[in-house]
Design a protein around this motif. Structure first.
Motif, short mmCIF file in Angstrom:
data_model
loop_
_atom_site.label_atom_id
_atom_site.label_comp_id
_atom_site.label_asym_id
_atom_site.label_seq_id
_atom_site.Cartn_x
_atom_site.Cartn_y
_atom_site.Cartn_z
N LYS A 199 29.11 42.70 35.70
CA LYS A 199 29.96 42.46 36.88
C LYS A 199 29.39 41.34 37.74
O LYS A 199 30.11 40.44 38.18
CB LYS A 199 30.09 43.76 37.69
N TRP A 200 28.05 41.40 37.99
CA TRP A 200 27.45 40.36 38.83
C TRP A 200 27.50 38.99 38.14
O TRP A 200 27.63 37.96 38.80
CB TRP A 200 26.00 40.73 39.15
N SER A 201 27.42 38.99 36.80
CA SER A 201 27.53 37.73 36.08
C SER A 201 28.92 37.12 36.26
O SER A 201 29.08 35.92 36.51
CB SER A 201 27.26 37.95 34.59
N TYR A 202 29.95 37.97 36.15
CA TYR A 202 31.32 37.50 36.34
C TYR A 202 31.53 37.00 37.77
O TYR A 202 32.22 35.99 38.00
CB TYR A 202 32.31 38.62 36.04
N LEU A 203 30.94 37.72 38.75
CA LEU A 203 31.07 37.30 40.14
C LEU A 203 30.41 35.93 40.36
O LEU A 203 30.91 35.09 41.12
CB LEU A 203 30.46 38.35 41.07
N SER A 204 29.27 35.70 39.70
CA SER A 204 28.59 34.41 39.81
C SER A 204 29.47 33.29 39.26
O SER A 204 29.56 32.19 39.84
CB SER A 204 27.26 34.45 39.05
N LEU A 205 30.15 33.57 38.13
CA LEU A 205 31.06 32.57 37.56
C LEU A 205 32.21 32.28 38.51
O LEU A 205 32.61 31.12 38.70
CB LEU A 205 31.59 33.05 36.21
N LEU A 206 32.78 33.36 39.11
CA LEU A 206 33.92 33.17 40.01
C LEU A 206 33.51 32.40 41.27
O LEU A 206 34.31 31.65 41.84
CB LEU A 206 34.51 34.53 40.41
N GLU A 207 32.28 32.60 41.70
CA GLU A 207 31.80 31.89 42.90
C GLU A 207 31.31 30.49 42.56
O GLU A 207 30.75 29.79 43.41
CB GLU A 207 30.68 32.71 43.55
N LYS A 208 31.51 30.08 41.26
CA LYS A 208 31.25 28.71 40.80
C LYS A 208 29.79 28.32 40.94
O LYS A 208 29.44 27.16 41.23
CB LYS A 208 32.15 27.73 41.57
N GLY A 226 29.19 26.07 38.07
CA GLY A 226 30.08 24.92 37.98
C GLY A 226 31.54 25.33 38.15
O GLY A 226 31.89 26.51 38.13
N PRO A 227 32.41 24.33 38.36
CA PRO A 227 33.83 24.65 38.59
C PRO A 227 34.50 25.22 37.34
O PRO A 227 34.07 24.97 36.22
CB PRO A 227 34.43 23.29 38.99
N LEU A 228 35.59 25.98 37.59
CA LEU A 228 36.37 26.61 36.51
C LEU A 228 37.78 26.07 36.55
O LEU A 228 38.35 25.85 37.64
CB LEU A 228 36.41 28.13 36.68
N GLN A 253 39.38 30.79 35.09
CA GLN A 253 39.28 31.68 36.25
C GLN A 253 40.09 32.95 36.04
O GLN A 253 39.66 34.06 36.38
CB GLN A 253 39.77 30.95 37.52
N LYS A 254 41.30 32.83 35.42
CA LYS A 254 42.14 34.02 35.18
C LYS A 254 41.46 34.96 34.19
O LYS A 254 41.47 36.19 34.34
CB LYS A 254 43.52 33.62 34.66
N ILE A 255 40.85 34.39 33.13
CA ILE A 255 40.18 35.23 32.12
C ILE A 255 39.04 36.01 32.76
O ILE A 255 38.86 37.21 32.53
CB ILE A 255 39.68 34.36 30.96
N ASP A 300 40.44 38.78 35.09
CA ASP A 300 40.92 39.93 34.31
C ASP A 300 39.75 40.75 33.77
O ASP A 300 39.77 41.99 33.78
CB ASP A 300 41.79 39.46 33.14
N GLY A 301 38.71 40.07 33.31
CA GLY A 301 37.54 40.79 32.82
C GLY A 301 36.85 41.57 33.93
O GLY A 301 36.40 42.70 33.73
N LEU A 302 36.76 40.94 35.13
CA LEU A 302 36.13 41.62 36.26
C LEU A 302 36.92 42.88 36.66
O LEU A 302 36.35 43.92 36.95
CB LEU A 302 36.02 40.66 37.45
N ASN A 303 38.26 42.77 36.64
CA ASN A 303 39.09 43.95 36.95
C ASN A 303 38.86 45.06 35.94
O ASN A 303 38.79 46.25 36.28
CB ASN A 303 40.57 43.57 36.97
#
Length: 592
Positions: free
Chosen positions: A383-392, A395-397, A402-404, A407-410
């Motif tokens: 979960k924290w890894s996905y949050l780090s990706l979402l917070e860029k 790097g940018p997404l 971002q949608k993938i 959805d994975g975080l949900n």
């Protein structure tokens, strides 16, 4: 050889004679039982019938005396307060308040020591000023002026309703008597008490006679209007004049019908009597039926004995066959005993199997607990890894990436929620849920729950409201964190299953020692045939599965267990497509 021995040997040699002797002896015992026991029992039935009618009269008396007593008490309180109200308008307001509370008080007037009515409030007329008069010569004024409560003779108004005049002195702080209070009490309610009594049955009459023998209440209103006097009847005179209880008297009425009547005197200051009567045939119907049945029974018994004696030879053969049959049944009982022992052995085997199942259930709970703990740690890391990706942070997404990730975080959040629910359920079943009870107020707990879900309701376009009592409930013994968990489950479900544009309401109510928390919505509701399963594990309504696919079905199960631990109850009312209401009831006096 004496006579008894000769008789014994004779009967052994001739069993037919023995049977005839037994039959005759049985007949004599039945006859003795009837004349010495049965007749006394039927007399008890008769006495019970009279007692029941007397109970009707006494119950009606108690209700009527209570009605009159309540109004006298209200007038007594008024007589103590009326002189303290200096302003005449305040006195009128006080009188009108009493008349509203005691709706059968039709008129109240206050007279000064000279008998002049200074205040008069009446339901009979619009203007009370014109009807004021001097009542110094009236009996009620003179008796009340002597410092005592006085109940006048019953009279009727223009609508033929009986009216009881009540007079009593007005009390003052100084001890002197500044006047007299006179009230007109309608006895229409007395008619209602008698007419609506649940104890009376069709055919029974309950009526009241005043101290002079006149009817003041009767099922036949015309008898009251004619001022019928019953004092010439001996049972009425006994009750009214001698203050005796008439516990069952028979007389012939004007219709030439035999009637059973009971009567009881009412309280001394009224001097009335209340009577209950019924046709003798209807009152003693059970007694007469038993007597008739007894006669038939005795006749048939002796007829049967006569037939048995005539056919005793045939019966002797039957008894012989019965003896042989008894031997066969003995053998069957032995077989049945063997079967019973076998069943007991199987029952022991089942008990052992049940014990093993309980052990397996404990192992299952341990497995769920261990597996959930092992799963939650790596999922939290993901979960924290996905949050780090979402917070860029890496790097940018682009939008697809971002949608993938969202959805994975949900999906991860849903899985973590499921694991938490499974752990909570396992802890509940093992008795290790960890309650921490403290004396705190429920008020801020409910208020904060509302604040937590305001934004979620707003995002979904739902009207979310709260109702709080004016006075905060007293502190009570509860675990605030566990109550938060219950409210979160209820409010999350309400918002989740309510379409946009509709309403969800959270209400806190407090009355006496009971606190109620009510969560209601106007959502999809729960099918009626599934309401009995709402608080079971993994339950989700059929329509809920179609409306919202995600959900564990464990929230309401946990909520019920938490509320049960708080000495409370949780209930549900729902109608499909109209909404659902959950009601939590907690007792503030429960100490945990």
């Amino acid at each position: 050889m004496n006579f008894s021995e000769k008789t014994k040997n004779y009967l052994k040699e001739k069993p037919l004679r023995l049977m005839q002797f037994i039959i005759l002896f049985t007949g004599l015992v039945l006859a003795f039982s009837y004349f010495f026991f049965f007749r006394s029992s039927t007399n008890n039935v008769r006495d019970t019938a009279i007692f029941l009618r007397l109970g009707i009269a006494e119950t009606s008396r108690a209700e009527i005396e209570n009605f009159i007593g309540e109004n006298i008490t209200a007038l007594t309180e008024l007589s103590k307060k009326i002189d303290l109200m200096g302003d005449e308008n305040k006195k009128k307001d006080l009188i009108e308040k009493i008349m509203r509370e005691k709706s059968w008080l039709m008129e109240i007037s206050v007279a000064d020591p000279d008998g002049n009515e200074t205040i008069k409030i009446s339901k009979f007329s619009v203007s009370n000023t014109e009807s004021k008069k001097n009542i110094a010569e009236s009996e009620e004024f003179q008796m009340a002026s002597m410092g005592q409560l006085y109940l006048c003779k019953v009279h009727t108004d223009e609508k033929s309703i009986p009216i009881l005049t009540i007079a009593l002195p007005v009390e003052s702080a100084g001890g002197e008597m500044p006047g007299v209070l006179v009230a007109q009490l309608s006895l229409q309610e007395v008619w209602n008490i008698i007419t609506n009594s649940k104890l009376t049955i069709p055919g029974q009459k309950v009526y009241i006679v005043d101290s002079e023998g006149f009817l003041i209440s009767h099922p036949d209103t015309s008898s009251v209007l004619k001022k019928t006097n019953l004092l010439d009847k001996p049972f009425v005179s006994e009750v009214i004049k001698e203050k005796k209880i008439v516990d069952g008297r028979q007389y012939v009425n004007s219709d030439k019908e035999s009637v059973l009547v009971v009567g009881v005197p009412m309280q001394e200051n009224l001097g009335w009597g209340i009577f209950a009567e019924e046709s003798t045939e209807a009152a003693f119907v059970s007694y007469n039926q038993i007597q008739t049945a007894a006669g038939i029974f005795i006749s048939l018994t002796f007829l049967l004995l006569f037939i048995l004696i005539v056919n005793s030879r045939t019966l002797a053969g039957v008894f012989s066959d019965f003896k042989e049959e008894a031997k066969k049944r003995t053998v069957e009982l032995k077989e049945l005993d063997k079967t019973t022992k076998l069943l007991i052995r199987r029952d022991l085997d089942l008990s052992e199997a049940n014990r093993r199942l309980e052990e397996l259930d404990a192992v299952k709970s341990d497995f769920v607990s261990i597996a959930a703990h092992q799963l939650r740690t790596p999922l939290t890391g993901i979960k924290w890894s996905y949050l780090s990706l979402l917070e860029k942070e890496t790097g940018p997404l682009n939008p697809d990436q971002q949608k993938i990730i969202e959805d994975g975080l949900n999906a991860i959040n849903h899985t973590i929620t499921l694991i938490n629910d499974l752990l909570n359920v396992a802890h509940i079943e093992e008795g290790r849920f960890g309650f921490s009870f403290k004396n705190v107020s429920i008020f801020p707990v409910v208020q904060k729950a509302f604040e937590r879900f305001q934004s979620l309701a707003g995002v979904k376009g739902i009207w979310f409201s709260i109702e709080l009592p004016k006075n905060e409930p007293p502190p009570m013994s509860l675990d605030a964190e566990k109550i938060d968990l219950v409210l979160d489950n209820l409010l999350e479900n309400a918002i989740k299953y309510t379409p946009p544009g509709r309403k969800v309401n959270l209400k806190l109510d407090y009355e006496g020692k009971k606190v109620k928390i009510i969560v209601s919505d106007t959502g999809i509701g729960i099918p009626r045939n599934q309401l009995n399963r709402v608080f079971t594990k993994f339950f989700r309504g059929e329509n809920a599965l179609l409306f919202q696919t995600s959900g564990t079905g464990l929230g309401l199960y946990m909520a019920k267990n938490i509320i049960d631990r708080h000495c409370g109850t949780i209930s549900v009312e729902s109608e499909e497509n109209k909404g659902t209401t959950f009601t939590i009831t907690l007792d503030t006096s429960c100490q945990l």
